[in-house]
Design a protein around this motif. Structure first.
Motif, short mmCIF file in Angstrom:
data_model
loop_
_atom_site.label_atom_id
_atom_site.label_comp_id
_atom_site.label_asym_id
_atom_site.label_seq_id
_atom_site.Cartn_x
_atom_site.Cartn_y
_atom_site.Cartn_z
N TRP A 170 0.87 -1.17 0.00
CA TRP A 170 0.00 0.00 0.00
C TRP A 170 0.90 1.22 0.00
O TRP A 170 1.88 1.28 0.75
CB TRP A 170 -0.93 0.00 1.20
N ILE A 187 -10.34 -0.07 4.67
CA ILE A 187 -10.30 -0.44 6.07
C ILE A 187 -11.74 -0.41 6.60
O ILE A 187 -12.64 0.19 5.99
CB ILE A 187 -9.42 0.51 6.92
N THR A 196 -12.78 3.86 2.21
CA THR A 196 -11.83 3.81 1.11
C THR A 196 -11.66 5.21 0.55
O THR A 196 -12.55 6.07 0.70
CB THR A 196 -12.29 2.84 0.00
N ALA A 233 -5.31 3.07 9.86
CA ALA A 233 -5.39 1.70 9.34
C ALA A 233 -4.94 0.69 10.39
O ALA A 233 -5.53 -0.40 10.51
CB ALA A 233 -4.55 1.58 8.07
N ALA A 236 -7.76 -0.21 12.68
CA ALA A 236 -8.99 -0.74 12.09
C ALA A 236 -9.31 -2.11 12.67
O ALA A 236 -8.42 -2.86 13.10
CB ALA A 236 -8.83 -0.83 10.58
N ALA A 239 -9.57 -5.06 7.48
CA ALA A 239 -9.10 -4.39 6.27
C ALA A 239 -9.15 -5.39 5.12
O ALA A 239 -9.12 -6.60 5.34
CB ALA A 239 -7.67 -3.86 6.45
N ILE A 259 -4.07 -6.54 12.33
CA ILE A 259 -5.37 -5.88 12.17
C ILE A 259 -6.44 -6.74 12.85
O ILE A 259 -6.59 -7.93 12.53
CB ILE A 259 -5.71 -5.69 10.67
#
Length: 286
Positions: A170, A187, A196, A233, A236, A239, A259
């Protein structure tokens, strides 16, 4: 069975597929590409990809190489002749061929090539278990909304994060995540909102992204199109990423940060299911 490719109006064996050394796509990256998924011999989200192909060509003032309906016929011919059940059809349109010069003739005729690739697109290990994502600086040119073949930055990004066991990179610019090297980044916040980045010149308008947003809206899932930072992120609860050849793929780790619980979450699972059900039903009806 030898693979058949399409080159400027002819169907040829891949071993006989040729373009000129003076092709501007080869010399300058002066070209556009698209990739459409195929499942059960049917094209997935193909109208969205052809919409984007037309837009990208228009932005670079390259004519469509064939009428749109004839492109679809060609894609289906390649699928049939290569007995493709699951995989992708790749299209590339270049400005054309002439002696090397930064400027180009206004009368150039586009070059158009296409081929198929057999790939497993459903129920992969990445879909089941999720992938790790690394972060890299976004060093691409400013018109990322045009799907050009100038992909060196993305190639380098993927190679950079592969060393740490990541399946995708990313990219980050001005403190915000833009998109993946070959995907759109999503996310899901602790409040359950799907986030997004909105479309703009700094990101590619993803076709699978659009289809997923439409699928989410049909299920009354909350969607927010806005910028988000790496720190957000990391916090989150879930994701995922989307692309034509990976559909909806869970992301379980970003730059070393786990995550959620470190496995695909329930909202991502729901999005995977509803997207694929809708895409398959629409493709079968064509």
């Amino acid at each position: 069975m030898p693979r058949i490719a399409y080159v400027n109006g002819s169907y040829v064996l891949e071993s006989e597929a040729r373009i000129s050394v003076f092709d501007r796509g080869f010399l300058f990256g002066d070209s556009i590409y698209e990739v459409s998924a195929v499942i059960g011999g049917h094209l997935i989200d193909n109208d969205l990809h052809l919409d984007r192909l037309e837009r990208s060509l228009r932005e670079l003032d390259i004519p469509m190489p064939l009428p749109r309906n004839e492109i679809v016929v060609m894609q289906r011919t390649l699928i049939a002749r290569n007995e493709l059940d699951e995989g992708v059809v790749y299209l590339q349109v270049t400005r054309g061929s002439e002696d090397r010069n930064f400027d180009y003739s206004d009368t150039l005729k586009p070059s158009f090539v296409a081929f198929t690739q057999k790939k497993t697109l459903q129920d992969t290990a990445a879909h089941r278990d999720g992938i790790k994502v690394g972060l890299v600086d976004d060093t691409r040119w400013v018109r990322r909304d045009i799907k050009t073949t100038m992909l060196l930055s993305q190639v380098q990004a993927k190679r950079q994060v592969k060393a740490s066991g990541c399946g995708e990179a990313w990219m980050v610019q001005d403190g915000f995540i833009t998109e993946g090297a070959s995907s759109t980044a999503f996310i899901i916040t602790q409040a359950g909102k799907i986030v997004t980045r909105p479309n703009s010149r700094v990101t590619l308008p993803g076709c699978t992204r659009l289809a997923v947003l439409q699928s989410a809206a049909s299920q009354n899932l909350q969607v927010e199109e806005r910028l988000f930072t790496p720190d957000e992120a990391y916090l989150a609860c879930e994701a995922f990423l989307t692309s034509a050849s990976s559909f909806v793929t869970p992301v379980v780790e970003i730059a070393g940060h786990r995550i959620g619980e470190g496995r695909p979450g329930p909202i991502t699972r729901r999005i995977q299911r509803i997207y694929l059900e809708l895409a398959l039903s629409q493709s079968a009806a064509q």
